[in-house]
Write an enzyme that holds these catalytic residues in place. Structure first.
Site, PDB file in Angstrom:
ATOM      1  N   TRP A 131       0.870  -1.179   0.000  1.00 32.46           N
ATOM      2  CA  TRP A 131       0.000   0.000   0.000  1.00 32.46           C
ATOM      3  C   TRP A 131       0.906   1.227   0.000  1.00 32.46           C
ATOM      4  O   TRP A 131       1.816   1.320   0.845  1.00 32.46           O
ATOM      5  CB  TRP A 131      -0.866  -0.057   1.262  1.00 32.46           C
ATOM      6  CG  TRP A 131      -1.818   1.069   1.451  1.00 32.46           C
ATOM      7  CD1 TRP A 131      -2.723   1.547   0.534  1.00 32.46           C
ATOM      8  CD2 TRP A 131      -1.982   1.854   2.632  1.00 32.46           C
ATOM      9  NE1 TRP A 131      -3.442   2.570   1.085  1.00 32.46           N
ATOM     10  CE2 TRP A 131      -3.017   2.786   2.372  1.00 32.46           C
ATOM     11  CE3 TRP A 131      -1.384   1.865   3.882  1.00 32.46           C
ATOM     12  CZ2 TRP A 131      -3.442   3.709   3.315  1.00 32.46           C
ATOM     13  CZ3 TRP A 131      -1.808   2.778   4.823  1.00 32.46           C
ATOM     14  CH2 TRP A 131      -2.823   3.693   4.540  1.00 32.46           C
ATOM     15  N   ASP A 212      -0.171  -5.148   9.710  1.00 31.73           N
ATOM     16  CA  ASP A 212      -1.246  -4.295   9.222  1.00 31.73           C
ATOM     17  C   ASP A 212      -2.448  -5.200   8.950  1.00 31.73           C
ATOM     18  O   ASP A 212      -2.397  -6.083   8.093  1.00 31.73           O
ATOM     19  CB  ASP A 212      -0.798  -3.577   7.938  1.00 31.73           C
ATOM     20  CG  ASP A 212      -1.831  -2.579   7.457  1.00 31.73           C
ATOM     21  OD1 ASP A 212      -2.975  -2.602   7.960  1.00 31.73           O
ATOM     22  OD2 ASP A 212      -1.506  -1.774   6.556  1.00 31.73           O
ATOM     23  N   LYS A 247     -13.242  -1.110   6.812  1.00 31.23           N
ATOM     24  CA  LYS A 247     -13.772  -1.973   5.751  1.00 31.23           C
ATOM     25  C   LYS A 247     -14.813  -2.939   6.300  1.00 31.23           C
ATOM     26  O   LYS A 247     -15.894  -3.064   5.752  1.00 31.23           O
ATOM     27  CB  LYS A 247     -12.638  -2.778   5.098  1.00 31.23           C
ATOM     28  CG  LYS A 247     -11.320  -2.042   4.969  1.00 31.23           C
ATOM     29  CD  LYS A 247     -11.273  -1.102   3.800  1.00 31.23           C
ATOM     30  CE  LYS A 247      -9.968  -0.316   3.828  1.00 31.23           C
ATOM     31  NZ  LYS A 247      -9.740   0.495   2.671  1.00 31.23           N
TER      32      LYS A 247
HETATM   33  C1  LMR Z   1      -6.852   1.621  -0.376  1.00 29.26           C
HETATM   34  O1  LMR Z   1      -5.771   1.009  -0.382  1.00 29.26           O
HETATM   35  O2  LMR Z   1      -7.439   1.943  -1.404  1.00 29.26           O
HETATM   36  C2  LMR Z   1      -7.512   1.955   0.937  1.00 29.26           C
HETATM   37  O3  LMR Z   1      -6.757   1.446   1.999  1.00 29.26           O
HETATM   38  C3  LMR Z   1      -7.855   3.377   1.086  1.00 29.26           C
HETATM   39  C4  LMR Z   1      -6.665   4.257   1.302  1.00 29.26           C
HETATM   40  O4  LMR Z   1      -6.657   4.986   2.288  1.00 29.26           O
HETATM   41  O5  LMR Z   1      -5.738   4.248   0.492  1.00 29.26           O
END
Ligand code: LMR
Length: 397
Positions: A131, A212, A247
């Site tokens: 992420w 996480d 979520k």
């Molecule tokens: C995502 O990866 O799309 C979500 O976790 C929302 C975000 O805050 O990026």
């Protein structure tokens, strides 16, 4: 002038997409960027259990006074039970402490601040890919980060050997950030045996797990999705966990997350908690109450909790059904073999589409997915899937 030297920053790779999507006049546009669940009608619903809890809160709430710095004690208890299981010895032995943080992001940041402020770890190992915000959070907290490989492009699977080999190079005392389930962005998770090997490595090399856990319930189920984390907790005496109700309770904009820290004994846990309070106090003072009260109301009421589990499994099953349909429709459209999409977990699918193809999807078809090729499968429905499939078929040919 104080501000004139400031350079424009690039748009956020995920939330920036939502802004671009909103500004797109294309009537057929589709937003598969941000990780937000949408139902068959393309709506991100307020869960029924949440609505019922809110009605109860509205009637029963008597004050808007501050919450304790770490949030309500029952909130922490519910969080720990979801993480470790109700009969966990970690809970019984009071080795874990929890503070309510604003969303999973808030929990990651407070956790990273804690590592830095308390000289716990100077470097955190982060999966590649991950992420996008993980790298920024580590940097903002003043931590160094290194990357470990995660994705085997050729086989659309986990690059497990490369991951372990790279983590062998970590220095004793480093932290390792792991996604407990529904890896973001790949949707690929370790098997139970692989979690055991990861846990052994962390334990042997004295590496600190920082987990996480943003998607509990979106992979295989509430308990099933915690298995990896519990394997690590059984092998490693200390760890941090950033979890979230954004979520699985659909509480995105209420910012309800939690940082839980496990220590080797209750006395250390108490001292950790005292320092965590300072980390929270200096960042946000004390947490917002509404979302936290929704969580305690839903989880504290047998009927609301049952309704939550039902609604969560409906969301999970709908996403799974869309994965199957997407792979089969792409095959029928001659776009190639996308069967790997069915094996991935959670909201996301790492599609294998490259930057140019992602750009064409946006420009020519009004379809927004993340630049890495990550598709939010939770945004696909029966009405938009055919347009999506023909657009993907057009850009891969
Ligand atoms: C995502 O990866 O799309 C979500 O976790 C929302 C975000 O805050 O990026």
């Amino acid at each position: 002038m104080f501000f004139n030297h400031i350079e424009a920053a690039p748009a956020d790779p995920i939330l920036g997409l939502t802004e671009a999507y909103k500004n797109d006049p294309n009537p057929n546009k589709i937003n598969l960027g941000v990780g937000v669940y949408q139902n068959e009608s393309g709506v991100t619903p307020v869960l029924d259990c949440v609505k019922q809890a809110e009605q109860k809160i509205l009637v029963e709430e008597t004050s808007k006074s501050y919450l304790p710095i770490t949030g309500l004690p029952e909130y922490g208890r519910f969080v720990r039970e979801l993480l470790f299981g109700e009969d966990s010895s970690i809970i019984r032995n009071q080795r874990a402490v929890t503070c309510h943080c604003p969303g999973g992001t808030g929990a990651l940041r407070i956790g990273a601040d804690f590592l830095k402020q308390q000289n716990v770890a100077a470097c955190v190992w982060i999966s590649d890919p991950t992420w996008a915000n993980h790298y920024q959070i580590a940097t903002a907290a003043g931590l160094k980060f290194e990357r470990y490989p995660y994705y085997d492009k050729e086989n659309h699977g986990l690059a497990f050997n490369a991951m372990l080999q790279t983590l062998e190079q970590a220095e004793e005392g480093d932290a390792v950030l792991l996604h407990a389930c529904c890896h973001n962005p790949t949707g690929i998770d370790p098997t139970l045996e692989q979690w055991e090997q990861i846990a052994d490595l962390l334990n042997r090399k004295h590496l600190l797990p920082f987990i996480d856990f943003a998607y509990q319930g979106f992979g295989h189920g509430i308990e099933e999705d915690a298995q990896g984390l519990r394997v690590i907790a059984a092998r490693c005496p200390e760890m941090l966990i950033a979890s979230s109700f954004s979520k699985n309770l659909g509480l995105y904009n209420e910012r309800v997350g939690a940082l839980t820290i496990v220590s080797s004994d209750p006395q250390t846990a108490d001292r950790v908690l005292s320092q965590l309070k300072i980390a929270v106090r200096t960042a946000i003072s004390n947490p917002p109450a509404h979302g936290e009260k929704i969580v305690t109301t839903v989880l504290g009421d047998a009927q609301l909790r049952a309704r939550w589990e039902e609604e969560l499994s409906q969301m999970r099953e709908r996403i799974r059904a869309m994965r199957v349909l997407l792979a089969s429709k792409l095959k029928d459209a001659g776009a190639g073999d996308f069967d790997f999409v069915v094996e991935q977990n959670g909201m996301f699918s790492f599609s294998g589409l490259n930057k140019e193809q992602v750009e064409r999807l946006k420009k020519e078809f009004g379809i927004y997915i993340v630049g890495s090729g990550r598709i939010c499968v939770a945004g696909i429905n029966q009405r938009n899937i055919d347009a999506l499939v023909s657009a993907i078929a057009a850009v891969v040919k």
